[in-house]
Design an enzyme around this catalytic site. Structure first.
Site, PDB file in Angstrom:
ATOM      1  N   ILE A 205       1.103  -1.410   0.284  1.00 19.79           N
ATOM      2  CA  ILE A 205       0.148   0.172   0.368  1.00 19.79           C
ATOM      3  C   ILE A 205       0.585   0.983   0.080  1.00 19.79           C
ATOM      4  O   ILE A 205       0.484   1.965   0.071  1.00 19.79           O
ATOM      5  CB  ILE A 205      -0.979   0.242   1.009  1.00 19.79           C
ATOM      6  CG1 ILE A 205      -0.490  -0.180   2.827  1.00 19.79           C
ATOM      7  CG2 ILE A 205      -1.802  -1.244   1.349  1.00 19.79           C
ATOM      8  CD1 ILE A 205      -0.822   0.819   3.536  1.00 19.79           C
ATOM      9  N   SER A 206       1.816   1.231  -0.081  1.00 23.24           N
ATOM     10  CA  SER A 206       2.578   2.586  -0.140  1.00 23.24           C
ATOM     11  C   SER A 206       3.161   3.228  -1.571  1.00 23.24           C
ATOM     12  O   SER A 206       3.264   2.856  -2.798  1.00 23.24           O
ATOM     13  CB  SER A 206       4.594   1.889  -0.447  1.00 23.24           C
ATOM     14  OG  SER A 206       5.675   3.111   0.096  1.00 23.24           O
TER      15      SER A 206
END
Length: 199
Positions: free
Chosen positions: A11-12
């Site tokens: 999710i970066s």
């Protein structure tokens, strides 16, 4: 042959902005990659970082401006406030781990597909159907999303320990087999030069 341990969170946003450049650099230098997804929130707490939501407002504002600028510079689609962020990183991370172990597809493409689903396509990458679609698109058996969950959980936890031991404190983070460390997609040019110098 050079090797790169790639520590990242699915999710970066900064890992998303890396696109396929790591894979291109590795191919250019004949290097191999081990994909090591981890829980970035736990990594922050272990290494002195702070969750984005808990940062001072000036840092939050700068992060928002910087992400948009970087996406524009890279010519990449990007939604600063996706509908499903943050979300549970574990299911997508387990899928990456299972795919890397099973082989037969493109792990880099899988990682990029998951991140694009989050940051562009407004999909929840914690959902089984989204993960299976990404697995299929990257040439893997979609049933991998339902298998190896114990191994996935153990590897996911070990990746965090490996990251802390290797000195990785954010994502994306690249560590070469000779101990050189590179933090951020904007440092990939330095990784490229390092591998060129080492060859």
């Amino acid at each position: 042959m050079a090797h790169i341990d790639y520590y990242f969170s699915t999710i970066s946003p900064y890992a998303y902005l890396a696109g396929a450049r790591l894979e291109e650099i590795a191919a250019k230098h004949g290097a191999t990659i081990t994909y090591k997804p981890l829980d970035i929130m736990a990594q922050f707490s272990r290494t002195g970082g702070t969750s984005p939501k808990d940062r001072h407002v000036s840092r939050q504002e700068y992060r928002a401006m910087d992400l948009v600028r970087q996406a524009k510079m890279l010519g990449m689609d990007f939604n600063l406030k996706p509908a499903h962020w943050p979300t549970n990183m574990a299911p997508s991370s387990y899928a990456v781990i299972a795919a890397a172990k099973a082989g037969g597809g493109d792990v880099g493409a899988l990682v990029q597909s998951l991140m694009r689903a989050c940051w562009v396509e407004e999909k929840d990458i914690a959902e089984d159907s989204v993960i299976k679609e990404c697995l299929t698109n990257a040439g893997f058996d979609p049933s991998l999303a339902d298998s190896g969950l114990l191994v996935g959980a153990e590897t996911y936890a070990r990746n965090l320990e490996d990251a802390v031991e290797a000195g990785a404190f954010g994502a994306p983070f690249y560590v070469t087999d000779d101990g050189a460390r590179f933090w951020g997609q904007d440092r990939l040019v330095y990784l490229d030069q390092h591998l060129a110098d080492a060859s």
